[in-house]
Design an enzyme around this catalytic site. Structure first.
Site, mmCIF file in Angstrom:
data_model
loop_
_atom_site.group_PDB
_atom_site.id
_atom_site.type_symbol
_atom_site.label_atom_id
_atom_site.label_comp_id
_atom_site.label_asym_id
_atom_site.label_seq_id
_atom_site.Cartn_x
_atom_site.Cartn_y
_atom_site.Cartn_z
ATOM 1 C CG HIS A 41 -0.082 0.313 2.337
ATOM 2 N ND1 HIS A 41 0.362 -0.654 3.286
ATOM 3 C CD2 HIS A 41 0.072 1.369 3.064
ATOM 4 C CE1 HIS A 41 1.103 -0.099 4.323
ATOM 5 N NE2 HIS A 41 0.723 1.045 4.449
HETATM 6 C C1 UD1 Z 1 -1.695 5.037 6.737
HETATM 7 C C2 UD1 Z 1 -0.444 5.377 7.163
HETATM 8 C C3 UD1 Z 1 0.479 4.395 6.776
HETATM 9 C C4 UD1 Z 1 0.162 2.997 7.586
HETATM 10 C C5 UD1 Z 1 -1.288 2.835 6.533
HETATM 11 C C6 UD1 Z 1 -1.890 1.491 7.235
HETATM 12 C C7 UD1 Z 1 -0.139 7.955 7.108
HETATM 13 C C8 UD1 Z 1 0.917 9.088 6.694
HETATM 14 N N1 UD1 Z 1 0.004 6.743 6.622
HETATM 15 O O1 UD1 Z 1 -1.597 5.176 5.083
HETATM 16 O O2 UD1 Z 1 1.754 4.713 7.455
HETATM 17 O O3 UD1 Z 1 0.851 1.954 7.025
HETATM 18 O O4 UD1 Z 1 -2.230 3.839 7.014
HETATM 19 O O5 UD1 Z 1 -3.081 1.366 6.434
HETATM 20 O O6 UD1 Z 1 -0.756 8.043 7.915
HETATM 21 N N2 UD1 Z 1 -9.039 4.735 2.463
HETATM 22 C C9 UD1 Z 1 -10.202 3.974 2.571
HETATM 23 N N3 UD1 Z 1 -10.847 3.655 3.588
HETATM 24 C C10 UD1 Z 1 -10.147 3.838 4.799
HETATM 25 C C11 UD1 Z 1 -8.873 4.463 4.928
HETATM 26 C C12 UD1 Z 1 -8.409 5.041 3.717
HETATM 27 O O7 UD1 Z 1 -10.947 3.894 1.451
HETATM 28 O O8 UD1 Z 1 -10.713 3.432 6.044
HETATM 29 C C13 UD1 Z 1 -8.418 5.373 1.349
HETATM 30 C C14 UD1 Z 1 -8.713 6.668 1.161
HETATM 31 O O9 UD1 Z 1 -9.074 6.692 -0.089
HETATM 32 C C15 UD1 Z 1 -7.381 7.430 1.272
HETATM 33 C C16 UD1 Z 1 -6.302 6.165 0.881
HETATM 34 O O10 UD1 Z 1 -6.939 5.110 1.469
HETATM 35 O O11 UD1 Z 1 -7.003 8.382 0.412
HETATM 36 C C17 UD1 Z 1 -5.376 6.406 1.973
HETATM 37 O O12 UD1 Z 1 -5.614 6.655 3.227
HETATM 38 P P1 UD1 Z 1 -4.515 7.297 4.170
HETATM 39 O O13 UD1 Z 1 -5.094 7.101 5.673
HETATM 40 O O14 UD1 Z 1 -4.496 8.744 3.665
HETATM 41 O O15 UD1 Z 1 -3.163 6.760 4.037
HETATM 42 P P2 UD1 Z 1 -2.942 5.129 4.134
HETATM 43 O O16 UD1 Z 1 -2.510 4.869 2.598
HETATM 44 O O17 UD1 Z 1 -4.083 4.275 4.729
#
Ligand code: UD1
Length: 368
Positions: free
Chosen positions: A212
């Site tokens: 991811h």
């Molecule tokens: C975050 C953490 C990362 C961790 C990861 C575990 C930061 C900078 N990064 O990254 O260190 O390893 O979590 O999962 O904080 N989304 C969904 N549903 C959710 C959450 C996210 O659809 O419940 C999608 C959203 O479109 C979002 C994307 O995933 O834009 C990324 O989510 P985000 O929390 O920004 O970062 P992660 O890639 O999950």
């Protein structure tokens, strides 16, 4: 003295760090409350961890959701300030390296509320990773820095942080790992999905993967190379990929997987117990996660990290981890070696013993 503690969590890797400490504090006279920022909001990314790890439901939910890093961080900060003003805690505890961690630490320190950072001192020295920025800045403004291993203490000392603020308490993820292994044994029905997969493909007969990181999935060319590799590996091996929502979005935009070998299985994100059970029984694990490098090291399962660096070097030295970057040729060889029984076995890592939460409570009681 009885303390008033506010835990601040937001994203999946925070929840397994919170759970053991919350349980340990529940046996004391200290008061504790949980604030969930809502950085992760899908039930498979959040709620299921609260249920399985028996974390009490959050006292506050900030509901910030997704957005750019600035947007997410700013929304958390704005929503948190009035809560901290009303609650007046003795300290705020933040976990790991996600955006919620830095946002909460910043608000707290500006309000003169001591910040306790669990999993302090890890460094990849890779500033293209948002997590590295979060780690470095959180540590600079924390009052107590609780580290998982001695290398983290050394990083902090090198950055000029005074030794009396730093305590090597061990790895709290491993407290949760032991909890999960026991729960799986006692209540196998809670890990039913994974048991079905293990039965279908066989113990040590499948490769488990998670990806991811922006460096692997947001760049189209890297994503295509990675999935071309998966397609190749899946010609001879079963590959299971529980997919992170970020990766799913990028995949849908960029890659047609309809012609992939039938051995390649993309599944929904799994809960904690199912995922631990799948790791334990995997032939090997291919990942760009941080926590999984640690869990595989303790489980004695070979881990190949799809990154050029790691903030967890102890998993390379004493654990079962090997850095691969995007050298997929090398990875093919490594997988072959694992199949021949030639892989790192791993040794005990000091303080990764399931007792970290109790050491943290000791430090808190001595300090405050
Ligand atoms: C975050 C953490 C990362 C961790 C990861 C575990 C930061 C900078 N990064 O990254 O260190 O390893 O979590 O999962 O904080 N989304 C969904 N549903 C959710 C959450 C996210 O659809 O419940 C999608 C959203 O479109 C979002 C994307 O995933 O834009 C990324 O989510 P985000 O929390 O920004 O970062 P992660 O890639 O999950």
């Amino acid at each position: 003295m009885s303390l008033k503690i506010l835990h601040i969590v937001g994203a999946r890797p925070n929840f397994m760090k919170l759970a053991p400490l919350q349980r340990e504090l529940a046996h004391t006279t200290h008061q504790q409350k949980i604030i969930h920022t809502g950085q992760h909001y899908d039930s498979q990314m959040s709620d299921i961890f609260f249920e399985e790890l028996q974390i009490t439901p959050p006292d506050y939910h900030l509901g910030v959701g997704s957005g750019s890093h600035t947007e997410q961080t700013a929304k958390i900060m704005l929503a948190l300030e009035p809560i901290l003003r009303a609650e007046k805690p003795t300290c705020v505890i933040v976990y790991g390296d996600v955006n919620s961690t830095l946002a909460a630490a910043l608000v707290s320190v500006k309000m003169q509320i001591p910040v306790v950072h669990v999993e302090a001192g890890l460094r990849s020295r890779d500033f293209t990773m948002p997590e590295e920025i979060n780690r470095l800045l959180t540590d600079q403004i924390s009052t107590l820095l609780l580290t998982p291993s001695q290398d983290a203490n050394e990083n902090l000392l090198r950055e000029g942080i005074s030794a009396d603020k730093i305590h090597c308490v061990g790895n709290i993820m491993i407290d949760s790992l032991f909890f999960a292994l026991q729960a799986i044994q006692q209540f196998p029905q809670k890990a039913q999905k994974s048991f079905e997969l293990i039965k279908k493909f066989g113990e040590k007969k499948y490769i488990l993967s998670t990806v991811h990181r922006p460096s692997n999935v947001d760049d189209k060319e890297s994503l295509q190379r990675l999935f071309a590799f998966f397609a190749e590996v899946a010609r001879e091996n079963v590959v299971i990929l529980p997919i992170h929502p970020r990766t799913r979005k990028q995949l849908e935009l960029n890659i047609d997987i309809s012609a992939f070998p039938a051995n390649f299985h993309i599944i929904e994100p799994l809960g904690y117990l199912d995922f631990i059970n799948l790791q334990k029984n995997a032939l090997c694990v291919l990942t760009d996660s941080g926590g999984i490098q640690e869990e595989t090291s303790v489980l004695g399962v070979a881990c190949f990290t799809l990154r050029k660096n790691t903030e967890r070097p102890i998993t390379l030295e004493l654990g079962t981890n090997t850095l691969i970057g995007d050298n997929y040729e090398l990875l093919f060889q490594k997988i072959q070696q694992v199949k021949e029984g030639k892989s790192k076995k791993g040794e005990n890592i000091p303080f990764w013993d399931g007792q970290t939460a109790s050491r943290i409570v000791n430090v808190l009681e001595r300090y405050f």
